[in-house]
Every structure is written in C-alpha cells, then in structure tokens.
Write a protein that holds these residues in place. Structure first.
Motif, PDB file in Angstrom:
ATOM      1  N   UNK A 296       0.820  -1.207   0.000  1.00  0.00           N
ATOM      2  CA  UNK A 296       0.000   0.000   0.000  1.00  0.00           C
ATOM      3  C   UNK A 296       0.854   1.256   0.000  1.00  0.00           C
ATOM      4  N   UNK A 297       2.094   1.157   0.494  1.00  0.00           N
ATOM      5  CA  UNK A 297       2.966   2.335   0.497  1.00  0.00           C
ATOM      6  C   UNK A 297       3.234   2.812  -0.924  1.00  0.00           C
ATOM      7  N   UNK A 298       3.204   1.891  -1.888  1.00  0.00           N
ATOM      8  CA  UNK A 298       3.409   2.253  -3.296  1.00  0.00           C
ATOM      9  C   UNK A 298       2.134   2.777  -3.939  1.00  0.00           C
ATOM     10  N   UNK A 299       1.015   2.682  -3.208  1.00  0.00           N
ATOM     11  CA  UNK A 299      -0.273   3.119  -3.754  1.00  0.00           C
ATOM     12  C   UNK A 299      -0.668   4.515  -3.270  1.00  0.00           C
ATOM     13  N   UNK A 300       0.223   5.148  -2.516  1.00  0.00           N
ATOM     14  CA  UNK A 300      -0.087   6.493  -2.009  1.00  0.00           C
ATOM     15  C   UNK A 300      -0.043   7.497  -3.158  1.00  0.00           C
ATOM     16  N   UNK A 301      -1.118   8.236  -3.343  1.00  0.00           N
ATOM     17  CA  UNK A 301      -1.158   9.257  -4.384  1.00  0.00           C
ATOM     18  C   UNK A 301      -0.763  10.619  -3.845  1.00  0.00           C
ATOM     19  N   UNK A 302      -0.817  10.765  -2.529  1.00  0.00           N
ATOM     20  CA  UNK A 302      -0.330  11.989  -1.882  1.00  0.00           C
ATOM     21  C   UNK A 302      -0.067  11.690  -0.411  1.00  0.00           C
ATOM     22  N   UNK A 303       0.875  12.450   0.164  1.00  0.00           N
ATOM     23  CA  UNK A 303       1.227  12.236   1.559  1.00  0.00           C
ATOM     24  C   UNK A 303       2.052  10.978   1.756  1.00  0.00           C
ATOM     25  N   UNK A 304       2.040  10.453   2.959  1.00  0.00           N
ATOM     26  CA  UNK A 304       2.804   9.265   3.319  1.00  0.00           C
ATOM     27  C   UNK A 304       1.900   8.244   3.988  1.00  0.00           C
ATOM     28  N   UNK A 305       2.423   7.035   4.139  1.00  0.00           N
ATOM     29  CA  UNK A 305       1.659   5.995   4.821  1.00  0.00           C
ATOM     30  C   UNK A 305       1.817   6.178   6.335  1.00  0.00           C
ATOM     31  N   UNK A 306       1.085   5.364   7.071  1.00  0.00           N
ATOM     32  CA  UNK A 306       1.130   5.424   8.529  1.00  0.00           C
ATOM     33  C   UNK A 306       2.547   5.187   9.034  1.00  0.00           C
ATOM     34  N   UNK A 307       2.919   5.898  10.075  1.00  0.00           N
ATOM     35  CA  UNK A 307       4.233   5.739  10.675  1.00  0.00           C
ATOM     36  C   UNK A 307       4.386   4.336  11.255  1.00  0.00           C
ATOM     37  N   UNK A 308       5.601   3.769  11.116  1.00  0.00           N
ATOM     38  CA  UNK A 308       5.876   2.443  11.679  1.00  0.00           C
ATOM     39  C   UNK A 308       5.999   2.490  13.200  1.00  0.00           C
ATOM     40  N   UNK A 309       6.160   3.675  13.755  1.00  0.00           N
ATOM     41  CA  UNK A 309       6.307   3.843  15.203  1.00  0.00           C
ATOM     42  C   UNK A 309       4.952   3.658  15.866  1.00  0.00           C
ATOM     43  N   UNK A 310       4.833   2.615  16.675  1.00  0.00           N
ATOM     44  CA  UNK A 310       3.551   2.323  17.329  1.00  0.00           C
ATOM     45  C   UNK A 310       3.142   3.402  18.329  1.00  0.00           C
ATOM     46  N   UNK A 311       4.117   4.236  18.723  1.00  0.00           N
ATOM     47  CA  UNK A 311       3.802   5.293  19.693  1.00  0.00           C
ATOM     48  C   UNK A 311       3.104   6.477  19.038  1.00  0.00           C
ATOM     49  N   UNK A 312       3.176   6.549  17.698  1.00  0.00           N
ATOM     50  CA  UNK A 312       2.519   7.645  16.983  1.00  0.00           C
ATOM     51  C   UNK A 312       1.003   7.482  17.087  1.00  0.00           C
ATOM     52  N   UNK A 313       0.330   8.544  17.470  1.00  0.00           N
ATOM     53  CA  UNK A 313      -1.095   8.439  17.744  1.00  0.00           C
ATOM     54  C   UNK A 313      -1.923   9.213  16.720  1.00  0.00           C
ATOM     55  N   UNK A 314      -3.108   8.672  16.485  1.00  0.00           N
ATOM     56  CA  UNK A 314      -4.170   9.353  15.734  1.00  0.00           C
ATOM     57  C   UNK A 314      -3.749   9.790  14.328  1.00  0.00           C
ATOM     58  N   UNK A 315      -3.051   8.912  13.639  1.00  0.00           N
ATOM     59  CA  UNK A 315      -2.788   9.106  12.213  1.00  0.00           C
ATOM     60  C   UNK A 315      -3.823   8.316  11.418  1.00  0.00           C
ATOM     61  N   UNK A 316      -4.114   8.782  10.221  1.00  0.00           N
ATOM     62  CA  UNK A 316      -5.059   8.081   9.349  1.00  0.00           C
ATOM     63  C   UNK A 316      -4.636   8.249   7.902  1.00  0.00           C
ATOM     64  N   UNK A 317      -4.809   7.196   7.099  1.00  0.00           N
ATOM     65  CA  UNK A 317      -4.695   7.302   5.644  1.00  0.00           C
ATOM     66  C   UNK A 317      -6.067   6.979   5.079  1.00  0.00           C
ATOM     67  N   UNK A 318      -6.446   7.714   4.054  1.00  0.00           N
ATOM     68  CA  UNK A 318      -7.808   7.664   3.539  1.00  0.00           C
ATOM     69  C   UNK A 318      -7.782   7.250   2.081  1.00  0.00           C
ATOM     70  N   UNK A 319      -8.718   6.382   1.685  1.00  0.00           N
ATOM     71  CA  UNK A 319      -8.848   5.982   0.295  1.00  0.00           C
ATOM     72  C   UNK A 319      -9.298   7.138  -0.578  1.00  0.00           C
TER      73      UNK A 319
END
Length: 415
Positions: free
Chosen positions: A130-153
């Motif tokens: 899915x990281x290769x399917x991003x049309x803008x922005x970045x994918x979710x951070x791999x850091x589990x401590x990162x809170x309240x991020x979202x990627x939207x279709x």
C-alpha cells in the motif's frame, strides 16, 4: 528418407499460392493464439493480484462467523501468540492482522459512512504494497507510539473533501455498546485498485483497538506463503498449532475456500483459452484438410504411378503426412517468431480495456488498471505451436489414407 523429403517438398512448392495461403493461415493462427494467451494470462494475473494477493491473502484466519456476519464482536482473541507463531514459520512470507469497524466519518463539513480498518503499518506495507499506492502524503508511521494518524482511500477522500493535513472525525459504536469517537490527522491518501478499500480509511492497530474497545483483538490475520503449492501444507500446519487446536472460535481457510466466487472466476481463464484455441485451430485444421484433399486429388496420377513402382500404402501415407509436417513446421516457426514479437509488445505496452476512458475497470468490486499487460507462462508458451503441429498431422491422416487406397490402374487412367 531423402526421397520422401524431396517429393514432399516438391509437392509443397508445386502450387506456391495454395501452400503460401495455407502456411500463412497456420502462422497467423499460432501468433494470434500466443498473443491471446499472453494477454488473457495478464488479465487474470492482474485480477489475482488485486483480489487474492492484496485483499484475501493465501490463508485467512478468522472467527468462524466473521465472514458472513462482519460483526464487530466476532474477533480473534490473544492474537499476539498467533502472530509470533507465523513469524517463526519460514513458509509464511508475509503476514498482517486487521481490525474492522464501521463509522460515520466527517471531513470538511461533509459526512460519509465508511469502513475503518486497523492495521500494523509495517506488516501492511509488506503484505499489500500500500505504500506504493499512495497518491499523496505518506503511509502510517511504523512507530507504534505515533497516535491518531489516518490514511484515507481516494473515493472516501473525494467524498469528504479532505486532503493531506486535514482532520477527520470518526463516530461509531464500541464493543460494549457505548458511543465512541475520536479525531485523526490525515497523513496520506491512497488508491489501492479495490473499490471497497478505496472507500475506507486505515488507522494504527492500537488506535483502532482503542476506538472500538477491542484491546488485543483482531478480526482477521492474513498470510501469504512463499509458493502457492505450499498453501494447503501451511494451512494444515496452522490448524495443528496450540492457538487453533481445540479453539472453536478460530477458522483457518485458504482463499478459494473463503471466496469460491473468486475461484470460479479464475477458472474462466483456462476455459476461455481452451475455447479460443479450439475455434482457431478447428478453422486451421479444416483449411489443412481441404488443402490436402485438393492436393491428393490433383496428384492422383502421380500417386498411382508411385504405387505401380512399388510404394506400399503406409509409404504413401507417410509421404502425404510428411508434406504437412514440413509445412506446419515452417508455418509454426514463423508464427512462433511473430507471436513472440506480439507478446513482447503486449508485455511493454499492453492493451486498453477501459474503452478509451483511461479509468480503472470495476470487476467484482475490484478495480483493474485501464491497461492490461501480457504475462508469459512457460506451461502455455509452446501450446499453440504444439497444437498446430498435431492438428495438422491429424487433419492430413484422412487424405493420406484415401491416397493410399487408390487403385494404381484407375489412378493412372485419371486425367
């Protein structure tokens, strides 16, 4: 043997026009079949990648009722043990766990119902690319401590009117029946090629578990194995693990067991190829039969003379069949060379299946790219050439037998 080859070749070049037309028809049949098989395999490979590799997985581990109910409550418990078991299995190439929920998602003053998916970002990137399917922005951070991020279709983002950096509000119901809600930052927008996925959003697994009050629970764990031949063996090994044994709340299925309709559609690949080959080579075989009948008819006197000189019936049969073998071999080589060129072109440029719209094509809830590229598989690569050869030989047998039964005296008197 030299005598047979000389006579057979002379008969081929005797009527150059007829031999040329027949040979070209055979060569065109081979090249068209090779191109058709390549593009047909490319279409089904693209469909397989979208439906199985990136959506269903080779093996699905779920609550037995979840596939039908899609209920928030039909979950797998204590999944950390299962994920660790899969990590220790060398045949399990990629694994991911997902948590599903439905909610009302609000953007710039617009609200839409959407599916909210909790994922392990690092696992999901390896599993679905899915990281290769991003049309803008970045994918979710791999850091589990990162809170309240979202990627939207893309479809959901368009419906909500949100872009990277905007906040989305999710309102839903938790597993205890209470109303739950939270605010998330849109860090990326993706286009997966799957209709359902592009109308959903993804969160960190911890955020989703916290939102829906499902701590340490998942709805499904998907597994991709190193080779498709190992799918059943891996399934049986998983069924014998302590996590699954004696646990009635765990179902382990292969992709064809969980989605028979996908398997049925994939089966049309071989059916379509067989029908196309049958039609093309039936026409080619009929043309060869007609050509050889005419050839034998025109050479009645010559065949009678050969029989009068002592050629046995089986030698006459071999002489006629050898003529077809030589012609089909030449035509097969030409057709094979042309077919390879067509396959190489289709592998690089493909064909447009969008009817000129350049828009993704929807099939069974999955979006296929507007261009399909040929895929070459060794097991079918030489099928058209081999099929042409044997059909040509079979089509020549009846005229050959007819020629071998000619009465020498009657044949010599014919004009």
């Amino acid at each position: 043997m030299k005598f047979y080859i000389t006579v057979a070749w002379r008969n081929i070049v005797r009527n150059k026009r007829r031999s040329l037309i027949t040979g070209l028809a055979m060569a065109i049949s081979v090249s068209l079949c090779m191109a058709m098989i390549g593009i047909n395999d490319g279409f089904y490979q693209a469909f397989y990648d979208v439906m199985v590799t990136h959506r269903l997985g080779h093996i699905q581990i779920r609550h037995p009722d979840f596939a039908k109910s899609q209920s928030l409550y039909d979950t797998l418990d204590n999944t950390d043990e299962l994920l660790q078991t899969l990590e220790d299995m060398p045949e399990a190439s990629y694994t991911t766990g997902r948590l599903y929920g439905n909610g009302l998602v609000s953007g710039e003053g617009i609200s839409n119902g959407a599916q909210v998916v909790g994922v392990y970002p690092q696992m999901e990137q390896q599993f679905s690319s899915i990281a290769d399917q991003m049309v803008s922005g970045t994918y979710l951070s791999k850091d589990s401590a990162t809170k309240n991020e979202a990627v939207v279709g893309t479809d959901l983002a368009k419906g909500l009117g949100v872009e990277v950096g905007d906040e989305v509000f999710v309102f839903s119901q938790g597993s205890d029946g209470s109303m739950v809600y939270d605010l998330y930052q849109t860090v990326g927008i993706y286009k997966s090629g799957n209709m359902m996925t592009d109308r959903s959003m993804q969160l960190h697994i911890e955020d989703a578990q916290e939102l829906f009050l499902l701590t340490n629970r998942l709805h499904e764990v998907l597994v991709l194995v190193d080779e498709e031949d190992h799918i059943v063996d891996t399934q049986q090994r998983l069924q014998s693990t302590p996590f699954a044994q004696g646990n009635s709340n765990v179902s382990i299925q292969t992709w064809w067991e969980s989605s028979p309709q996908t398997l049925e559609l994939m089966g049309f690949r071989d059916i379509g190829t067989t029908i196309f080959l049958s039609v093309v080579f039936f026409i080619a075989g009929f043309g060869i039969l007609n050509t050889m009948v005419m050839s034998v008819f025109e050479r009645t006197t010559e065949i009678g003379l050969l029989k009068a000189l002592g050629l046995r019936p089986y030698q006459i049969v071999w002489l006629v069949v050898l003529e077809v073998i030589i012609l089909s071999t030449i035509a097969g080589l030409i057709g094979f060379s042309t077919g390879v060129g067509m396959d190489l072109y289709l592998m690089n440029y493909g064909i447009d299946i969008s009817n000129g719209t350049a828009e993704p094509v929807s099939i069974m809830g999955a979006y296929l790219e507007p261009r399909v590229f040929a895929v070459i598989k060794e097991d079918l690569f030489f099928t058209p050439v081999v099929s042409l050869f044997w059909i040509s030989v079979l089509a020549s047998i009846w005229p050959a037998i007819r020629a071998s039964k000619l009465n020498p005296i009657t044949a010599l008197r014919s004009e």
